[in-house]
Design a protein around this motif. Sequence first.
Motif, short mmCIF file in Angstrom:
data_model
loop_
_atom_site.label_atom_id
_atom_site.label_comp_id
_atom_site.label_asym_id
_atom_site.label_seq_id
_atom_site.Cartn_x
_atom_site.Cartn_y
_atom_site.Cartn_z
N SER A 25 0.64 -1.14 -0.11
CA SER A 25 0.20 -0.19 -0.56
C SER A 25 0.70 1.27 0.06
N MET A 26 2.07 1.28 -0.34
CA MET A 26 3.41 2.36 -0.08
C MET A 26 4.14 1.97 -1.46
N PRO A 27 4.16 3.58 -2.11
CA PRO A 27 5.31 2.82 -3.08
C PRO A 27 6.43 2.87 -2.67
N LYS A 28 7.16 1.80 -3.47
CA LYS A 28 8.78 1.51 -3.03
C LYS A 28 9.75 3.18 -2.65
N GLU A 29 9.24 4.13 -3.86
CA GLU A 29 10.02 5.09 -3.37
C GLU A 29 9.37 6.14 -2.32
N MET A 30 9.32 5.76 -1.50
CA MET A 30 8.86 6.70 -0.54
C MET A 30 9.82 5.86 0.39
N LEU A 31 9.72 4.97 0.29
CA LEU A 31 10.38 4.07 1.75
C LEU A 31 12.13 4.68 2.02
N PRO A 32 12.25 4.58 3.25
CA PRO A 32 12.59 5.90 3.72
C PRO A 32 14.57 5.16 3.75
N LEU A 33 15.39 5.43 3.56
CA LEU A 33 16.63 5.66 3.73
C LEU A 33 16.84 5.77 5.15
N VAL A 34 17.28 6.02 5.99
CA VAL A 34 16.99 6.47 7.12
C VAL A 34 16.05 7.78 7.58
N GLY A 266 20.97 -4.31 -1.63
CA GLY A 266 21.68 -2.48 -1.59
C GLY A 266 21.33 -1.74 -0.83
N PHE A 267 19.73 -1.78 -0.09
CA PHE A 267 18.73 -1.15 0.62
C PHE A 267 19.41 -0.88 1.72
N LEU A 268 19.85 -2.24 2.57
CA LEU A 268 19.89 -2.80 3.82
C LEU A 268 21.39 -1.28 3.80
N GLN A 269 22.55 -2.18 2.76
CA GLN A 269 23.55 -1.62 2.85
C GLN A 269 23.83 -0.25 2.76
N ALA A 270 22.92 0.73 2.24
CA ALA A 270 22.86 2.17 2.38
C ALA A 270 22.03 2.95 3.50
N THR A 271 21.55 2.19 3.95
CA THR A 271 20.92 2.31 5.34
C THR A 271 22.05 2.36 6.39
N VAL A 272 22.78 1.57 6.44
CA VAL A 272 23.68 1.40 7.33
C VAL A 272 25.06 2.51 6.99
N GLU A 273 25.94 3.13 5.69
CA GLU A 273 26.43 3.48 4.98
C GLU A 273 25.83 5.29 5.53
N ALA A 275 23.20 6.24 7.56
CA ALA A 275 23.51 5.99 8.95
C ALA A 275 24.72 6.68 9.30
N LEU A 276 25.10 6.27 9.15
CA LEU A 276 26.91 6.17 9.52
C LEU A 276 27.44 7.27 9.74
N LYS A 277 27.17 7.95 8.42
CA LYS A 277 27.57 9.31 7.25
C LYS A 277 27.08 10.23 8.67
N ARG A 278 25.70 10.23 8.92
CA ARG A 278 25.36 11.11 10.25
C ARG A 278 25.75 11.49 11.17
N HIS A 279 25.66 13.43 11.22
CA HIS A 279 26.38 13.50 12.36
C HIS A 279 25.07 13.48 13.52
N ASP A 280 24.51 12.86 13.34
CA ASP A 280 23.49 13.53 14.90
C ASP A 280 23.11 12.19 15.39
N LEU A 281 23.27 10.55 14.72
CA LEU A 281 23.64 9.74 14.21
C LEU A 281 24.84 8.06 14.46
N GLY A 282 26.10 8.96 13.76
CA GLY A 282 26.06 8.24 13.18
C GLY A 282 27.54 7.42 14.50
N ALA A 283 27.18 8.64 15.34
CA ALA A 283 28.85 7.75 16.48
C ALA A 283 28.04 7.01 17.37
N ASN A 284 26.69 6.99 17.92
CA ASN A 284 26.15 6.16 18.46
C ASN A 284 25.47 4.92 18.16
#
Length: 294
Positions: A25-34, A266-273, A275-284
């Motif tokens: 019920s949700m377009p794949k284009e709306m799947l969130p990366l982070v 690929g989606f999971l890899q992008a999510t992890v990488e 998230a790691l690059k984000r200033h607010d999330l990366g370190a934790n």
Amino acid sequence: MTRKVRKAVFPAAGLGTRFLPATKSMPKEMLPLVDKPLIQYGVEEAKHSGVQNIIIVTGRGKTAIEDHFDVSFELEHLLESRHKKDLLAIVRSVSDLIDVSYARQKEALGLGHAVLRAQALVGDEPFSVILSDDIIDSDTPCLRQLLDVYEFYSAPVLALMEVPKESISAYGVVDAEPVAHNGGRDRLYRIRNLVEKPKAADAPSNLAIIGRYVLTPDIFTSLETIPPGSGGEIQLTDGLKHLLRSRPIYGYKFEGKRYDAGDKQGFLQATVEFALKRHDLGANFLQYLKSLKL
Ligand code: G1P
């Protein structure tokens, strides 16, 4: 003189079967990366490349995409009354991002067919195509890299990437010869032939087309002319092969890292990488990953 590319077409009418049940019920284009939908990454890339108008080709069940890029009066009002300034700025920045129009693809008859649906909104001018499944992380936006080539040659340009033989059959593949460009950097190719999703044994090279294209409006005539190809669909690759009879087409091995977010791995890899690059999330998040002791 080369005409400026002002528009980017986003085919977004696919069924997203690889992500069922999430995409029921949700377009794949709306799947969130982070915390950002996939399509927003592409729209931001277009904007940062100098494109002014976005044309999203949608199908049934895609209203969430239209709502996402629209003004959400109720949400803005609520955030304003609760003094949530940061969140309000995030929400507003999406609807303020860029001018968006919509074309409709009633049936999912292929990528070429989707691009053809945008013809009336594109008109008689060069344009770009972005496939939002292909997320590209780079210093210079991938589309900007292609536009630089387009502005030099006034010819269509495709994004290229070397892929291993075992996965080549998932792509459009080119036969191409290297061209010296900008002091001989070895990224530019002149296309000799293109094949959509060949068997590994029949692939003309290991250079795959990735979802960024700069096109000239004569592609529409080619797309109207060609018969259905791979998977019984009207393929953009076949349209380009037809266009190659009348004009040169270039390929550019872009700089940057591409994630196939249309695929679970690929989606999971992008999510992890990402998230790691984000200033607010990366370190934790890094600490958490380390604690898993894999
Ligand atoms: C589409 C194109 C293909 C290209 C690929 C890049 O295929 O038809 O030529 O190589 O995107 O992601 P799809 O992945 O939609 O099957």
